[in-house]
Design an enzyme around this catalytic site. Structure first.
Site, PDB file in Angstrom:
ATOM      1  N   GLY A  33       0.791  -1.223   0.000  1.00  0.00           N
ATOM      2  CA  GLY A  33       0.000   0.000   0.000  1.00  0.00           C
ATOM      3  C   GLY A  33       0.822   1.271   0.000  1.00  0.00           C
ATOM      4  O   GLY A  33       0.310   2.334   0.358  1.00  0.00           O
ATOM      5  N   CYS A  34       2.105   1.179  -0.394  1.00  0.00           N
ATOM      6  CA  CYS A  34       2.959   2.361  -0.471  1.00  0.00           C
ATOM      7  C   CYS A  34       3.239   2.692  -1.938  1.00  0.00           C
ATOM      8  O   CYS A  34       3.337   1.798  -2.779  1.00  0.00           O
ATOM      9  CB  CYS A  34       4.286   2.128   0.252  1.00  0.00           C
ATOM     10  SG  CYS A  34       4.138   2.118   2.045  1.00  0.00           S
ATOM     11  N   VAL A  35       3.380   3.972  -2.214  1.00  0.00           N
ATOM     12  CA  VAL A  35       3.699   4.407  -3.575  1.00  0.00           C
ATOM     13  C   VAL A  35       5.064   3.868  -3.978  1.00  0.00           C
ATOM     14  O   VAL A  35       5.260   3.413  -5.109  1.00  0.00           O
ATOM     15  CB  VAL A  35       3.694   5.953  -3.660  1.00  0.00           C
ATOM     16  CG1 VAL A  35       4.118   6.415  -5.057  1.00  0.00           C
ATOM     17  CG2 VAL A  35       2.319   6.502  -3.318  1.00  0.00           C
ATOM     18  N   SER A  36       6.005   3.909  -3.056  1.00  0.00           N
ATOM     19  CA  SER A  36       7.351   3.396  -3.296  1.00  0.00           C
ATOM     20  C   SER A  36       7.517   2.048  -2.609  1.00  0.00           C
ATOM     21  O   SER A  36       6.677   1.627  -1.819  1.00  0.00           O
ATOM     22  CB  SER A  36       8.386   4.378  -2.750  1.00  0.00           C
ATOM     23  OG  SER A  36       8.183   5.679  -3.257  1.00  0.00           O
TER      24      SER A  36
END
Length: 205
Positions: free
Chosen positions: A100-103
């Protein structure tokens, strides 16, 4: 004859240990711990006071609250990122990855002999690495109970919402929740080992 005797003794211990009420309590306790953390994670209020946070996290919250400018807080995160110790490449495993993280982000706990957890983290983004470093500094040296007791409301106290995009804010929360989940896993492992030892002692006594 001796080998058979040992095998029979081992089987006997396994059968008796399997009936131990302590061992049977492990999944029940794990479920209770997980539900307790889930309830806390759903509560996004700032009901928890700064003084109730672990001492290391109190210092970080205080440092960010002294910087009112959003851009200055952004630069402060990049400073944290530069100070984050490197993570071994072999730790970049799926079980350590934050979803659930962009990176891409990885967090790894280590429960040491002093009964406290110490964290390492890494990311392929400097900003996200700064957020991870903040959590590493704030939650390292805490007991598992302290890590689990921290409410997500401390994120509001940091005042980073204005400095981050909604997706970054959500990723920061996911990092924190992942660290609490890993802490629970360590607790369950300790409980299981302790239960095995108690079960073994009860059989041989």
């Amino acid at each position: 004859m001796l080998a058979a005797s040992r095998h029979q003794s081992s089987c006997c211990w396994t059968a008796q240990a399997a009936q131990s009420p302590v061992l049977h309590a492990v999944p029940i306790l794990r479920g209770r711990l997980q539900r307790s953390v889930q309830r806390k994670c759903l509560c996004m209020s700032t009901a928890q006071k700064v003084s109730e946070l672990p001492a290391s996290m109190q210092k970080i919250v205080g440092a960010f609250q002294m910087v009112p400018d959003p851009m200055a807080r952004y630069k402060q995160l990049l400073f944290y990122a530069a100070k984050l110790p490197p993570m071994a490449a072999e730790q970049h495993k799926p079980e350590n990855k934050v979803e659930g993280c962009v990176s891409q982000v990885w967090v790894v706990p280590e429960l040491r002999d002093d009964g406290k957890i110490y964290w390492t983290a890494d990311s392929d983004s400097q900003l996200t690495k700064g957020l991870a470093a903040l959590l590493v500094l704030g939650l390292s040296g805490c007991t598992p109970a302290e890590v689990v007791s921290v409410q997500p409301g401390f994120i509001e106290m940091l005042g980073l919402k204005q400095s981050l995009t909604p997706s970054r804010n959500n990723g920061f929360l996911n990092m924190f929740l992942k660290m609490q989940k890993l802490t629970l896993g360590l607790l369950v492992s300790v409980i299981f080992v302790t239960a095995c030892i108690i079960g073994f002692r009860s059989v041989i006594s």
